[in-house]
Design a protein around this motif. Sequence first.
Motif, PDB file in Angstrom:
ATOM      1  N   SER A  41       0.828  -1.208   0.000  1.00 27.30           N
ATOM      2  CA  SER A  41       0.000   0.000   0.000  1.00 27.30           C
ATOM      3  C   SER A  41       0.862   1.259   0.000  1.00 27.30           C
ATOM      4  CB  SER A  41      -0.923   0.004   1.219  1.00 27.30           C
ATOM      5  OG  SER A  41      -1.779  -1.121   1.201  1.00 27.30           O
ATOM      6  N   ILE A  42       1.932   1.235   0.790  1.00 28.73           N
ATOM      7  CA  ILE A  42       2.803   2.400   0.880  1.00 28.73           C
ATOM      8  C   ILE A  42       3.533   2.634  -0.441  1.00 28.73           C
ATOM      9  CG2 ILE A  42       4.941   3.246   1.949  1.00 28.73           C
ATOM     10  CD1 ILE A  42       3.921   2.117   4.590  1.00 28.73           C
ATOM     11  N   TYR A  43       3.917   1.551  -1.116  1.00 27.31           N
ATOM     12  CA  TYR A  43       4.548   1.717  -2.433  1.00 27.31           C
ATOM     13  C   TYR A  43       3.587   2.440  -3.380  1.00 27.31           C
ATOM     14  CZ  TYR A  43       6.661   0.886  -6.932  1.00 27.31           C
ATOM     15  OH  TYR A  43       7.210   1.078  -8.185  1.00 27.31           O
ATOM     16  N   LEU A  44       2.315   2.038  -3.348  1.00 28.08           N
ATOM     17  CA  LEU A  44       1.317   2.666  -4.213  1.00 28.08           C
ATOM     18  C   LEU A  44       1.107   4.134  -3.844  1.00 28.08           C
ATOM     19  CD1 LEU A  44      -1.314  -0.225  -4.445  1.00 28.08           C
ATOM     20  CD2 LEU A  44       0.528   0.351  -6.050  1.00 28.08           C
ATOM     21  N   VAL A  45       1.208   4.444  -2.547  1.00 27.26           N
ATOM     22  CA  VAL A  45       1.114   5.840  -2.107  1.00 27.26           C
ATOM     23  C   VAL A  45       2.265   6.657  -2.701  1.00 27.26           C
ATOM     24  CG1 VAL A  45       1.308   7.387  -0.114  1.00 27.26           C
ATOM     25  CG2 VAL A  45      -0.160   5.372   0.019  1.00 27.26           C
ATOM     26  N   GLY A  46       3.480   6.096  -2.634  1.00 30.04           N
ATOM     27  CA  GLY A  46       4.638   6.779  -3.208  1.00 30.04           C
ATOM     28  C   GLY A  46       4.482   6.990  -4.700  1.00 30.04           C
ATOM     29  N   GLU A  47       3.981   5.983  -5.378  1.00 30.60           N
ATOM     30  CA  GLU A  47       3.744   6.088  -6.817  1.00 30.60           C
ATOM     31  C   GLU A  47       2.724   7.176  -7.120  1.00 30.60           C
ATOM     32  OE1 GLU A  47       1.549   2.905  -9.025  1.00 30.60           O
ATOM     33  OE2 GLU A  47       3.551   2.424  -9.777  1.00 30.60           O
ATOM     34  N   GLY A  48       1.644   7.210  -6.319  1.00 32.00           N
ATOM     35  CA  GLY A  48       0.612   8.230  -6.514  1.00 32.00           C
ATOM     36  C   GLY A  48       1.120   9.621  -6.204  1.00 32.00           C
ATOM     37  N   LEU A  49       1.939   9.744  -5.169  1.00 33.90           N
ATOM     38  CA  LEU A  49       2.511  11.042  -4.812  1.00 33.90           C
ATOM     39  C   LEU A  49       3.421  11.550  -5.919  1.00 33.90           C
ATOM     40  CD1 LEU A  49       2.946  13.285  -2.720  1.00 33.90           C
ATOM     41  CD2 LEU A  49       4.787  11.899  -1.736  1.00 33.90           C
ATOM     42  N   ASN A  50       4.221  10.672  -6.475  1.00 35.18           N
ATOM     43  CA  ASN A  50       5.088  11.053  -7.585  1.00 35.18           C
ATOM     44  C   ASN A  50       4.269  11.510  -8.788  1.00 35.18           C
ATOM     45  OD1 ASN A  50       6.650   9.813 -10.260  1.00 35.18           O
ATOM     46  ND2 ASN A  50       8.005  10.862  -8.839  1.00 35.18           N
ATOM     47  N   LYS A  51       3.174  10.823  -9.025  1.00 37.84           N
ATOM     48  CA  LYS A  51       2.296  11.207 -10.136  1.00 37.84           C
ATOM     49  C   LYS A  51       1.671  12.568  -9.879  1.00 37.84           C
ATOM     50  CE  LYS A  51      -1.603   9.485 -12.874  1.00 37.84           C
ATOM     51  NZ  LYS A  51      -2.578   8.372 -13.043  1.00 37.84           N
ATOM     52  N   PHE A  52       1.290  12.833  -8.632  1.00 36.91           N
ATOM     53  CA  PHE A  52       0.691  14.120  -8.270  1.00 36.91           C
ATOM     54  C   PHE A  52       1.694  15.265  -8.438  1.00 36.91           C
ATOM     55  CE2 PHE A  52       0.104  17.346  -4.920  1.00 36.91           C
ATOM     56  CZ  PHE A  52      -1.122  17.870  -5.314  1.00 36.91           C
ATOM     57  N   LEU A  53       2.929  15.041  -7.979  1.00 37.09           N
ATOM     58  CA  LEU A  53       3.936  16.093  -8.025  1.00 37.09           C
ATOM     59  C   LEU A  53       4.493  16.317  -9.426  1.00 37.09           C
ATOM     60  CD1 LEU A  53       5.956  15.198  -4.776  1.00 37.09           C
ATOM     61  CD2 LEU A  53       4.411  17.148  -5.099  1.00 37.09           C
ATOM     62  N   TRP A  54       4.599  15.233 -10.200  1.00 41.32           N
ATOM     63  CA  TRP A  54       5.270  15.312 -11.488  1.00 41.32           C
ATOM     64  C   TRP A  54       4.409  14.771 -12.621  1.00 41.32           C
ATOM     65  CZ3 TRP A  54       9.634  18.079 -11.542  1.00 41.32           C
ATOM     66  CH2 TRP A  54      10.318  18.232 -10.327  1.00 41.32           C
ATOM     67  N   GLY A  55       3.093  15.006 -12.517  1.00 42.10           N
ATOM     68  CA  GLY A  55       2.174  14.485 -13.526  1.00 42.10           C
ATOM     69  C   GLY A  55       2.488  14.960 -14.932  1.00 42.10           C
ATOM     70  N   LYS A  56       2.836  16.225 -15.075  1.00 43.82           N
ATOM     71  CA  LYS A  56       3.147  16.779 -16.391  1.00 43.82           C
ATOM     72  C   LYS A  56       4.371  16.098 -16.986  1.00 43.82           C
ATOM     73  CE  LYS A  56       4.124  21.130 -18.795  1.00 43.82           C
ATOM     74  NZ  LYS A  56       4.316  22.601 -18.647  1.00 43.82           N
ATOM     75  N   GLU A  57       5.387  15.890 -16.149  1.00 41.43           N
ATOM     76  CA  GLU A  57       6.603  15.232 -16.627  1.00 41.43           C
ATOM     77  C   GLU A  57       6.301  13.798 -17.058  1.00 41.43           C
ATOM     78  OE1 GLU A  57       9.438  16.703 -17.030  1.00 41.43           O
ATOM     79  OE2 GLU A  57       8.942  18.572 -16.041  1.00 41.43           O
ATOM     80  N   ARG A  58       5.474  13.098 -16.295  1.00 40.12           N
ATOM     81  CA  ARG A  58       5.108  11.721 -16.642  1.00 40.12           C
ATOM     82  C   ARG A  58       4.353  11.677 -17.959  1.00 40.12           C
ATOM     83  NH1 ARG A  58       4.615   7.848 -12.434  1.00 40.12           N
ATOM     84  NH2 ARG A  58       2.620   7.197 -13.306  1.00 40.12           N
ATOM     85  N   ARG A  59       3.460  12.643 -18.144  1.00 37.36           N
ATOM     86  CA  ARG A  59       2.709  12.677 -19.406  1.00 37.36           C
ATOM     87  C   ARG A  59       3.628  12.969 -20.580  1.00 37.36           C
ATOM     88  NH1 ARG A  59      -1.045  15.145 -15.897  1.00 37.36           N
ATOM     89  NH2 ARG A  59      -0.321  17.246 -16.466  1.00 37.36           N
ATOM     90  N   ASN A  60       4.610  13.852 -20.373  1.00 39.76           N
ATOM     91  CA  ASN A  60       5.585  14.129 -21.434  1.00 39.76           C
ATOM     92  C   ASN A  60       6.355  12.872 -21.811  1.00 39.76           C
ATOM     93  OD1 ASN A  60       4.943  16.817 -21.636  1.00 39.76           O
ATOM     94  ND2 ASN A  60       6.550  17.516 -20.236  1.00 39.76           N
ATOM     95  N   TYR A  61       6.743  12.116 -20.793  1.00 38.95           N
ATOM     96  CA  TYR A  61       7.497  10.885 -21.039  1.00 38.95           C
ATOM     97  C   TYR A  61       6.654   9.882 -21.817  1.00 38.95           C
ATOM     98  CZ  TYR A  61       9.949   6.503 -20.148  1.00 38.95           C
ATOM     99  OH  TYR A  61      10.569   5.289 -20.291  1.00 38.95           O
ATOM    100  N   GLN A  62       5.398   9.705 -21.406  1.00 40.71           N
ATOM    101  CA  GLN A  62       4.512   8.767 -22.095  1.00 40.71           C
ATOM    102  C   GLN A  62       4.262   9.201 -23.533  1.00 40.71           C
ATOM    103  OE1 GLN A  62       1.160   8.792 -19.456  1.00 40.71           O
ATOM    104  NE2 GLN A  62       2.142   7.478 -17.929  1.00 40.71           N
ATOM    105  N   LEU A  63       4.135  10.517 -23.737  1.00 39.48           N
ATOM    106  CA  LEU A  63       3.922  11.040 -25.082  1.00 39.48           C
ATOM    107  C   LEU A  63       5.130  10.770 -25.965  1.00 39.48           C
ATOM    108  CD1 LEU A  63       2.077  12.636 -26.975  1.00 39.48           C
ATOM    109  CD2 LEU A  63       3.142  14.741 -26.131  1.00 39.48           C
ATOM    110  N   MET A  64       6.337  10.957 -25.421  1.00 41.96           N
ATOM    111  CA  MET A  64       7.555  10.693 -26.188  1.00 41.96           C
ATOM    112  C   MET A  64       7.668   9.211 -26.532  1.00 41.96           C
ATOM    113  SD  MET A  64      10.572  13.180 -24.768  1.00 41.96           S
ATOM    114  CE  MET A  64      10.270  12.932 -23.021  1.00 41.96           C
TER     115      MET A  64
END
Length: 241
Positions: free
Chosen positions: A212-235
């Motif tokens: 559960s805590i791993y998923l929290v960390g993953e979600g927090l990273n997505k919240f903080l760096w969502g734009k960067e993640r979307r850029n990566y997926q787009l590339m």
Amino acid sequence: MSLPAFYHLVVFIFLAYSFAFNLLKVQDDPGTNLFTYRGYGGKFKFLTFWLFFLQVFYFGFSCVNDIFGSNNRPSQSKPFLRSTLQRWRDILLSSIVFPVGMFVVCTFWGIYFVDRELVYPQKLDKFIPSWLNHVMHTTVLPFLLGDMYLVYHHFPTRKRGLKILLSFALSYLVWILWVAYYANIWVYPVLQVMAPHERVIFIAILMALFISIYLVGEGLNKFLWGKERRNYQLMQQKSRS
């Protein structure tokens, strides 16, 4: 010097000093059989000490990466390229250091407020300074959250991240069970007062908490760096087309 590099350096110096103080000055137990640094395994019986070492190593490694590696983000590097040091830093933070750090803080204070004698007997106050206790069990999370906020971390696939985390957790579980069998020392008093079937249930709950805590960390990273993640997926999509 960039802000992330300065942050890593300051936290590393503080943690390295605290770790050295713990290692050299906090040498003995106050005479309780429930919690001891003596005998088999010494301080390395405790997950808190494993985490303490991991934090020092992680922030030290981050300093090395700040100098010799990279801190690239998808929006700054096209194609998105990371040095080997940055790749290892990201895996270390996402798969071990953050989830274990959050686990230690949550479980320690959760049990502490129910019955501190089960996790941190009052006698320990006589030889472990209050500030050191908070370095080991409180400041862990703010330091890691600050790092996640300042620095982009590229998380591995969920399957890979969980595999690394659970491998670490199972390694520590095997270690404390071996200590209990070989040296007749239950590392944590809360395990000593449980019946065997209660220990199995308790450990299963803790493993679920790790996930559960791993998923929290993953979600927090997505919240903080969502734009960067979307850029990566787009590339990635563009590179496949």
